[in-house]
Design a protein around this motif. Structure first.
Motif, PDB file in Angstrom:
ATOM      1  N   PRO A 141       0.838  -1.192   0.000  1.00 18.13           N
ATOM      2  CA  PRO A 141       0.000   0.000   0.000  1.00 18.13           C
ATOM      3  C   PRO A 141       0.877   1.247   0.000  1.00 18.13           C
ATOM      4  O   PRO A 141       2.095   1.179   0.185  1.00 18.13           O
ATOM      5  N   ASN A 142       0.266   2.407  -0.197  1.00 19.59           N
ATOM      6  CA  ASN A 142       1.020   3.660  -0.127  1.00 19.59           C
ATOM      7  C   ASN A 142       1.467   3.956   1.301  1.00 19.59           C
ATOM      8  O   ASN A 142       2.519   4.537   1.528  1.00 19.59           O
ATOM      9  N   ALA A 143       0.657   3.572   2.272  1.00 21.63           N
ATOM     10  CA  ALA A 143       0.988   3.787   3.678  1.00 21.63           C
ATOM     11  C   ALA A 143       2.113   2.858   4.118  1.00 21.63           C
ATOM     12  O   ALA A 143       2.278   1.761   3.585  1.00 21.63           O
ATOM     13  N   SER A 144       2.887   3.299   5.099  1.00 17.43           N
ATOM     14  CA  SER A 144       3.873   2.406   5.701  1.00 17.43           C
ATOM     15  C   SER A 144       3.151   1.388   6.571  1.00 17.43           C
ATOM     16  O   SER A 144       2.046   1.641   7.069  1.00 17.43           O
ATOM     17  N   VAL A 145       3.762   0.220   6.743  1.00 24.80           N
ATOM     18  CA  VAL A 145       3.121  -0.882   7.451  1.00 24.80           C
ATOM     19  C   VAL A 145       4.000  -1.322   8.628  1.00 24.80           C
ATOM     20  O   VAL A 145       5.191  -1.578   8.456  1.00 24.80           O
TER      21      VAL A 145
END
Length: 317
Positions: free
Chosen positions: A229-233
């Protein structure tokens, strides 16, 4: 662009494939982006549409094991696994036949002397393969490195205008890519997926070897950063921190959190994984915290995808 997968649409999609076009279609795992695997120009369009690295091979989809034998060399173990798991979400990496009359595009194999091949179970995929009459190379129908699509709408989000047709056959059943097993020089798990390691090992009567990260790319889905995803995980989170969205698992999760499976069912969690990541990403939280998932059964494949989603974005994809 999106058409309901009735008989007329499937026949139209088959014509598009035979003419060198791209068709996104449902399988029991995720939606695939298909092209005629014998047509190098058509296969090149897959790489162009996805922005996919040229060295990453593609899975070839065929309607039955007899069709698979036109392109791959089967030993006794391969025949056993095909009989046990096909049609279904198991991909076998086998020696490539060099018969000039049935040769696949070199882009499909990334120049390797093996081919990744499977027989899908989904009714729409099977109908399309029968109607097209050609082997279909099909990675997941998304921009390379992004979250895999489990619905037709997910495909359109990534590939609108880049494909000739999207066949809508509803949500993917498994929601997780196929398990990939190589048979030579010994049975080896190249990618965990919708068939659990334990089930393959039970069929073989022997444990699977593990692939090492330094072995190079020999099959799809082996880049370090993938399904991202674009978000960090952040993985194995007990709770979310300020500014994080929580991807939960199990009955102990906070009420209101997006939960892969409140019952703690790994099959349900696998089916929901990519759709949940997409939903969280659409909310643009910046950071996603993921609760622990058991590393057993399908949990191995779920955790593999989550680790790749959490990897630094420059690591592949």
């Amino acid at each position: 662009m999106i058409e309901n997968a009735d008989r007329t649409a499937i026949e139209k999609a088959a014509r598009i494939l035979r003419s060198g076009g791209l068709v996104a279609f449902p399988t029991e795992t995720v939606y695939g982006l298909g092209a005629d695997a014998t047509n190098g120009v058509a296969v090149a369009r897959i790489f162009e549409a996805k922005g996919r690295p040229r060295f990453n091979p593609l899975i070839v989809h065929v309607p039955d094991a007899d069709a698979a034998r036109r392109f791959a060399v089967f030993d006794a173990e391969a025949a056993l696994l095909a009989a046990r798991f096909w049609p279904g979400p198991l991909t076998l990496v086998l020696p490539l036949k060099r018969d000039a009359g049935h040769r696949l595009s070199d882009l499909v194999t990334a120049g390797l002397d093996t081919v990744a091949i499977r027989v899908p179970r989904h009714r729409v995929a099977r109908a399309l393969l029968e109607a097209a009459g050609v082997p279909v190379a099909a990675p997941s129908a998304n921009i390379s490195g992004r979250i895999s699509p489990t619905r037709a709408a997910h495909v359109a989000e990534d590939l609108d205008g880049r494909v000739d047709m999207i066949l809508d056959g509803g949500a993917a059943d498994a929601g997780l890519e196929s398990t990939i097993v190589a048979l030579e020089p010994r049975p080896t798990l190249l990618r965990p997926g919708a068939v659990a390691r334990e089930d393959v090992e039970a069929a073989l009567g022997a444990p699977l070897a593990d692939r090492h990260e330094g072995d190079g790319v020999t099959a799809p889905g082996q880049l370090a950063s993938h399904y991202a995803p674009n978000a960090s995980v952040r993985l194995n989170a007990a709770e979310s921190r300020p500014g994080e969205a929580l991807l939960a698992f199990g009955p102990a999760a906070p009420e209101g959190a997006l939960n892969l499976s409140r019952a703690g069912d790994l099959r349900e969690a696998a089916a929901n994984l990519f759709a949940c990541l997409r939903a969280l990403d659409a909310a643009n939280p910046g950071r996603i915290a993921v609760m622990p998932i058991p590393e057993t059964g399908l949990g191995e494949a779920i955790n593999d995808r989550l680790r790749r989603a959490a990897a630094p974005k420059g690591a592949g994809g």
